[in-house]
Scaffold this active site. Structure first.
Site, PDB file in Angstrom:
ATOM      1  N   LYS A 414       0.821  -1.214   0.000  1.00  0.00           N
ATOM      2  CA  LYS A 414       0.000   0.000   0.000  1.00  0.00           C
ATOM      3  C   LYS A 414       0.855   1.264   0.000  1.00  0.00           C
ATOM      4  O   LYS A 414       0.343   2.372  -0.190  1.00  0.00           O
ATOM      5  CB  LYS A 414      -0.946  -0.004   1.190  1.00  0.00           C
ATOM      6  N   GLY A 455      -4.835 -14.081   7.336  1.00  0.00           N
ATOM      7  CA  GLY A 455      -4.971 -14.524   8.714  1.00  0.00           C
ATOM      8  C   GLY A 455      -4.521 -13.523   9.752  1.00  0.00           C
ATOM      9  O   GLY A 455      -4.673 -13.764  10.944  1.00  0.00           O
TER      10      GLY A 455
END
Length: 626
Positions: A414, A455
């Site tokens: 990002k 996860g």
């Protein structure tokens, strides 16, 4: 006798006293049954003179009835079991007593026609059962004076629902009131003595009957279908419970949700990165390693992986007391000869950073501390920038000051041409580390960048698991959104291996294969849980996929490289990116402007700084919904 006395009398009766009452009832039924039978036999006719003189037959039959009742155990059958266990011995009792009465009648010269004793036997059987049913109703009525029964609705008027209604009708705590059924053909019918109503009529019935609970008597329904019914009924103030299937009661099927534990590696479109850390062991063996953000998803796995490299000491730094307590306990349980040092503090505190490095002689820093949730940082931009940007600078400057050998910044995809504050903050942190690496000194400053971690806290798999377990829908922000994925162990191994290969100024990137369409991931998870997707092609499916719109600052597709140039490394799955960075003066100016914006609490000014200095920063995401 008042209600209180009646309640005390009913609840204080011993088991022996109850059995004695039933025995007397069986004895006293004899004269009543004989009187009724003879009344029927001689309606409109005179009673034979011989019968009036032959009254001794009644006491004999009463003694026989009591003895036979005791021998057959009729007085030991609980009232709640009357309908199931009571009729057979009651029938045998009536037959034997009726035959005995007929035989005695013959001995007395047959003053009464034998058909009267046939009627007597039938009346005796009906009376014996009826008395028990009446006694049960009386006892329940007394008990309910102080403990009112909970009104329940049974959802499903099929065979299972009928069996459930029968079983609950005499329960001292629960009172079935009506059936609910989605089948229009069942409406206005009476099943097992109760009306069948439509789901739309539930609210009216709740008000009239004080209903508190709904029992789902449709075990063939899938878990998501049951959850949808539950979600529809719960807002009405009803507690919804599901009846297990007969397969579950017989032990052929587990009494658990169909949702099975998901292995994140199952969703990777590539071979898993499973380096055995052999190349990293010489670098970390016998060293003191500091892991910042040690209680987070990545930080905690870093600590576990480091144990394989046999460092002398692992220092755990985290600002969350609970997270630090948890990972400290786990590490001490796993560690064999490696010293574990928990340190509570924030990387934004320069004193804490210096004290930790100096007190423990830290030689390697793995900097994983960061605020990473895009929507939260977007709504709290100044806090996110202060932690991610200035926390990284504080830690990096302390590492340089105390001569740390290696400093590895854990970054994210990002940070590449970011459209949100979180991504821009991580890119600023990258540029700080790149600037540190360009200055003279002994510390090797490097960066490792990877995509979404399956996860980890806030990631898509735990979210989808929860949504599937709740019956859906599974929410996607956009039908076409894609992401690069890796597992938590992959991410930690990548950081450790990259730190060992670092030469200074490196930006390491893992070969992550093709990006995964999130819609494809949702389909996989629904099917792996044993359900089907409900859509226009399959309207009877279990779980719906719902598009909610891109979140603030979210991109449709993430990238891993800012430029096009990269170089291979000695590891076939790890590449080293070649990217331009700001000069020392430019970095100083950007940080000064950003700090001023934070000090005056001006998020707009902070965003302007990011847009000016971070390449691609704050560019609106395609299809973004604000």
């Amino acid at each position: 006798m008042g209600q209180t006395q009646l309640y005390k009398f009913a609840t204080n009766l011993t088991r022996g006293q109850k059995q004695l009452i039933l025995l007397f009832a069986d004895v006293l039924t004899i004269p009543v049954a004989m009187f009724v039978a003879l009344a029927i036999q001689y309606i409109g006719r005179p009673v034979p003179y011989g019968l009036l003189n032959d009254w001794e037959i009644i006491p004999v039959l009463m003694v026989l009835s009591g003895s036979l009742s005791y021998a057959l155990g009729m007085n030991r059958i609980q009232l709640n079991d009357t309908e199931t266990a009571g009729p057979a011995p009651a029938a045998l009792h009536a037959v034997v007593v009726g035959l005995a009465a007929a035989l005695l009648n013959m001995v007395a010269g047959s003053p009464v026609h034998w058909s009267a004793y046939f009627t007597f036997g039938l009346i005796l059987f009906v009376g014996t059962v009826a008395i028990r049913l009446m006694m049960r109703r009386v006892f329940l009525a007394i008990l309910h004076m102080k403990n009112p029964r909970t009104g329940v609705l049974i959802y499903g008027a099929g065979r299972t629902g009928m069996q459930l209604a029968t079983a609950l009708r005499h329960d001292p705590r629960i009172q079935p009131v009506a059936f609910i059924d989605d089948n229009p053909a069942m409406r206005r019918m009476t099943v097992a003595g109760m009306p069948v109503i439509a789901p739309k009529d539930i609210e009216d019935l709740i008000r009239k009957k004080n209903i508190q609970r709904v029992l789902l008597a449709m075990p063939s329904l899938s878990a998501p279908q049951k959850m949808r019914i539950s979600k529809r009924l719960t807002p009405l103030g009803l507690e919804v419970q599901a009846l297990p299937s007969f397969a579950q009661l017989a032990g052929e099927e587990e009494l658990v949700d169909k949702l099975k534990p998901v292995q994140p590696a199952d969703f990777l479109p590539r071979k898993q990165f499973d380096d055995d850390l052999a190349t990293a062991m010489p670098v970390f063996r016998g060293k003191t390693v500091l892991v910042t953000g040690a209680g987070g998803s990545i930080g905690s796995e870093l600590c576990r992986q480091l144990l394989h490299c046999r460092p002398a000491r692992i220092v755990l730094l985290d600002s969350s007391e609970l997270a630090l307590y948890t990972i400290d306990g786990e590490m001490n349980a796993l560690s064999t000869g490696v010293e574990i040092v928990p340190m509570l503090g924030s990387v934004t505190d320069a004193r804490v950073c210096r004290d930790v490095l100096e007190a423990h002689g830290v030689q390697i820093v793995l900097h994983a501390a960061a605020y990473k949730h895009v929507p939260l940082v977007e709504r709290n931009p100044l806090t996110g920038l202060f932690n991610n940007v200035f926390g990284s600078r504080t830690m990096a400057e302390a590492a340089r000051e105390y001569g740390v050998e290696r400093f590895m910044l854990v970054s994210t995809d990002k940070a590449v041409r970011p459209t949100n504050v979180m991504g821009a903050s991580k890119r600023m942190a990258e540029m700080i580390v790149q600037d540190m690496a360009s200055r003279p000194g002994d510390t090797r400053f490097s960066i490792v960048r990877f995509g979404n971690v399956l996860g980890s806290s806030g990631s898509v798999i735990p979210l989808f698991e929860e949504q599937i377990a709740n019956g859906g829908p599974v929410t996607l922000t956009h039908a076409d959104v894609t992401r690069y994925f890796m597992t938590i162990p992959e991410a930690a191994r990548l950081v450790v291996v990259s730190a060992a290969m670092a030469r200074g100024g490196d930006v390491f990137v893992l070969d992550m294969g093709r990006p995964v369409p999130i819609r494809e991931l949702a389909h996989q998870m629904i099917e792996m849980a044993g359900y089907t997707v409900r859509d226009d092609q399959n309207p009877d499916g279990d779980i719906e996929i719902k598009i909610t719109g891109l979140r603030l600052g979210e991109k449709l597709h993430e990238e891993l490289l800012i430029g096009e140039e990269f170089m291979t490394t000695q590891h076939p799955k790890i590449t080293r990116a070649r990217e331009i960075c700001l000069s020392e003066i430019e970095i100083a100016t950007a940080l000064k402007d950003l700090r001023n914006a934070i000090d005056v609490s001006d998020p707009d000014a902070a965003r302007e700084v990011l847009a000016r200095w971070v390449e691609g920063s704050m560019r609106p995401a395609q299809g973004q919904v604000g």
